[in-house]
Design a protein around this motif. Structure first.
Motif, mmCIF file in Angstrom:
data_model
loop_
_atom_site.group_PDB
_atom_site.id
_atom_site.type_symbol
_atom_site.label_atom_id
_atom_site.label_comp_id
_atom_site.label_asym_id
_atom_site.label_seq_id
_atom_site.Cartn_x
_atom_site.Cartn_y
_atom_site.Cartn_z
ATOM 1 N N VAL A 31 -5.780 5.206 -0.469
ATOM 2 C CA VAL A 31 -4.676 4.327 -0.517
ATOM 3 C C VAL A 31 -4.867 3.149 -1.702
ATOM 4 O O VAL A 31 -5.773 2.642 -2.141
ATOM 5 N N MET A 32 -3.388 3.361 -2.616
ATOM 6 C CA MET A 32 -3.562 2.358 -3.570
ATOM 7 C C MET A 32 -2.608 0.904 -3.312
ATOM 8 O O MET A 32 -1.663 1.202 -2.532
ATOM 9 N N LEU A 33 -2.758 -0.077 -4.043
ATOM 10 C CA LEU A 33 -1.688 -1.297 -3.945
ATOM 11 C C LEU A 33 -0.948 -0.945 -5.176
ATOM 12 O O LEU A 33 -1.152 -1.011 -6.223
ATOM 13 N N ALA A 34 0.373 -0.669 -4.737
ATOM 14 C CA ALA A 34 1.501 -0.256 -5.717
ATOM 15 C C ALA A 34 2.384 -1.276 -5.766
ATOM 16 O O ALA A 34 2.598 -2.333 -5.151
ATOM 17 N N TRP A 35 3.465 -0.983 -6.834
ATOM 18 C CA TRP A 35 4.574 -2.067 -6.753
ATOM 19 C C TRP A 35 5.764 -0.947 -7.140
ATOM 20 O O TRP A 35 5.796 0.053 -7.419
ATOM 21 N N PRO A 94 0.946 -1.272 -0.134
ATOM 22 C CA PRO A 94 -0.015 -0.003 0.072
ATOM 23 C C PRO A 94 0.861 1.433 -0.023
ATOM 24 O O PRO A 94 2.017 1.289 0.456
ATOM 25 N N VAL A 95 0.336 2.226 -0.902
ATOM 26 C CA VAL A 95 1.072 3.658 -0.573
ATOM 27 C C VAL A 95 -0.313 4.782 -0.607
ATOM 28 O O VAL A 95 -1.294 4.414 -1.093
ATOM 29 N N CYS A 96 0.201 5.704 -0.043
ATOM 30 C CA CYS A 96 -0.628 6.653 -0.037
ATOM 31 C C CYS A 96 -0.091 8.353 0.266
ATOM 32 O O CYS A 96 1.231 8.127 0.335
ATOM 33 N N ALA A 97 -0.693 9.196 0.284
ATOM 34 C CA ALA A 97 -0.079 10.569 0.461
ATOM 35 C C ALA A 97 0.353 10.842 1.995
ATOM 36 O O ALA A 97 -0.346 10.088 2.802
ATOM 37 N N PRO A 98 1.361 11.549 2.163
ATOM 38 C CA PRO A 98 2.007 11.510 3.759
ATOM 39 C C PRO A 98 0.804 11.990 4.513
ATOM 40 O O PRO A 98 0.709 11.567 5.833
#
Length: 296
Positions: free
Chosen positions: A234-238, A167-171
């Protein structure tokens, strides 16, 4: 090839171009001749063959039943001829043609190509952004980079990098994500065309994607990334998608856990042609860039 002397090659080119392009004018533009010249070549070819390849209608020309089969065979034949000519250029041509997925190209590869150009000024790069499978033996593609399981027939596949998701997202959103369970209450950005489910990351942690809340949906991973940077969820990234945004502080990965998918990145080349130096050099450079990314 006892039948080829019956017809002229230029006539066959005119027939194939008109059939493939769908009109005399389009064929004329492609061949660099007049519409009348294409028409005359087709008439001569039909006379030489003793068969009608096209029907003439008020809206133009249309292949007959036999004509369509004939044109399909011609197209395959000219593709083979084109590939044969292209093969003679692979060792001497200074242009390196690479086929790569658009998202990988825009979010990871293109920002690094200036370094390759400085190291190899003698080689000019040509990128084709595509996710279609390619056959290096019947195209001018020197090298393709693809994500998959590496089981493509008829090509040489070299393992490059595993695909791991997280997962990644803005701070600003990361402050509310103290434990993986907090993902279940966060807005989720979904890639509608992705074949990677959130459960790949959630299941090992005892969580279920059915418990995720709704969020925005996009049909492109790059758009999902932009939405995440904008703070929409939140998105699932790579790695290759999110690395530069993470390095620049535009995104954060709130958790250390990574989940490996069944897919990997692969380098695709011909299994029949000797590999030219320009391909070997690019592969070595690319592996170096991958190693540098993984060290950070």
């Amino acid at each position: 090839m006892k039948h080829l002397p019956r017809v002229h090659l230029n006539g066959l080119r005119a027939v194939e171009a008109a059939g493939r392009c769908g009109s005399l004018s389009a064929a004329a533009d492609e061949l660099g001749v007049s519409v009348g010249a294409v028409s005359q070549q087709i008439i001569k070819t039909e006379a030489q063959l003793g068969a009608a390849i096209f029907e003439r209608t008020g809206r133009g020309i249309r292949p007959t039943g036999l004509g369509q089969q004939f044109i399909d065979r011609l197209s395959l034949g000219f593709q083979t001829l084109d590939a044969a000519v292209a093969m003679t250029r692979h060792d001497t041509d200074s242009v390196l043609t690479i086929s790569v997925a658009p998202v990988f190209a825009s979010k990871w590869l293109v920002p690094r190509l200036a370094r390759y150009t400085r190291a190899h000024p003698e080689t000019k790069l040509r990128l084709e952004a595509s996710t279609d499978l390619i056959n290096p033996d019947s195209s001018d593609i020197d090298l393709a980079i693809r994500v998959g399981e590496g089981d493509w027939p008829g090509v040489k596949s070299e393992y490059l990098l595993p695909q791991e998701v997280f997962p990644v997202c803005a701070p600003a959103l990361a402050d509310a994500l103290e434990t993986p369970e907090d993902i279940l209450t966060a807005p989720i950005i979904r890639d509608a065309n992705s074949n990677i489910a959130w459960d790949v990351w959630l299941k090992p942690l005892g969580l279920d994607q059915r418990d995720l809340v709704e969020g925005d949906s996009f049909t492109d991973a790059a758009l999902c990334l932009d939405a995440a940077i904008a703070g929409q969820g939140v998105m699932l990234a790579w790695h290759t998608l999110a690395h530069d945004a993470l390095e620049g502080g535009r995104l954060v990965a709130p958790f250390q856990q990574r989940a490996r998918t069944r897919y990997s990145y692969w380098l695709i080349t011909s299994e029949n042609r000797q590999e030219p130096a320009k391909v070997r050099e690019f592969k070595a450079w690319l592996r170096g860039e991958i190693a540098e990314m993984l060290e950070i």
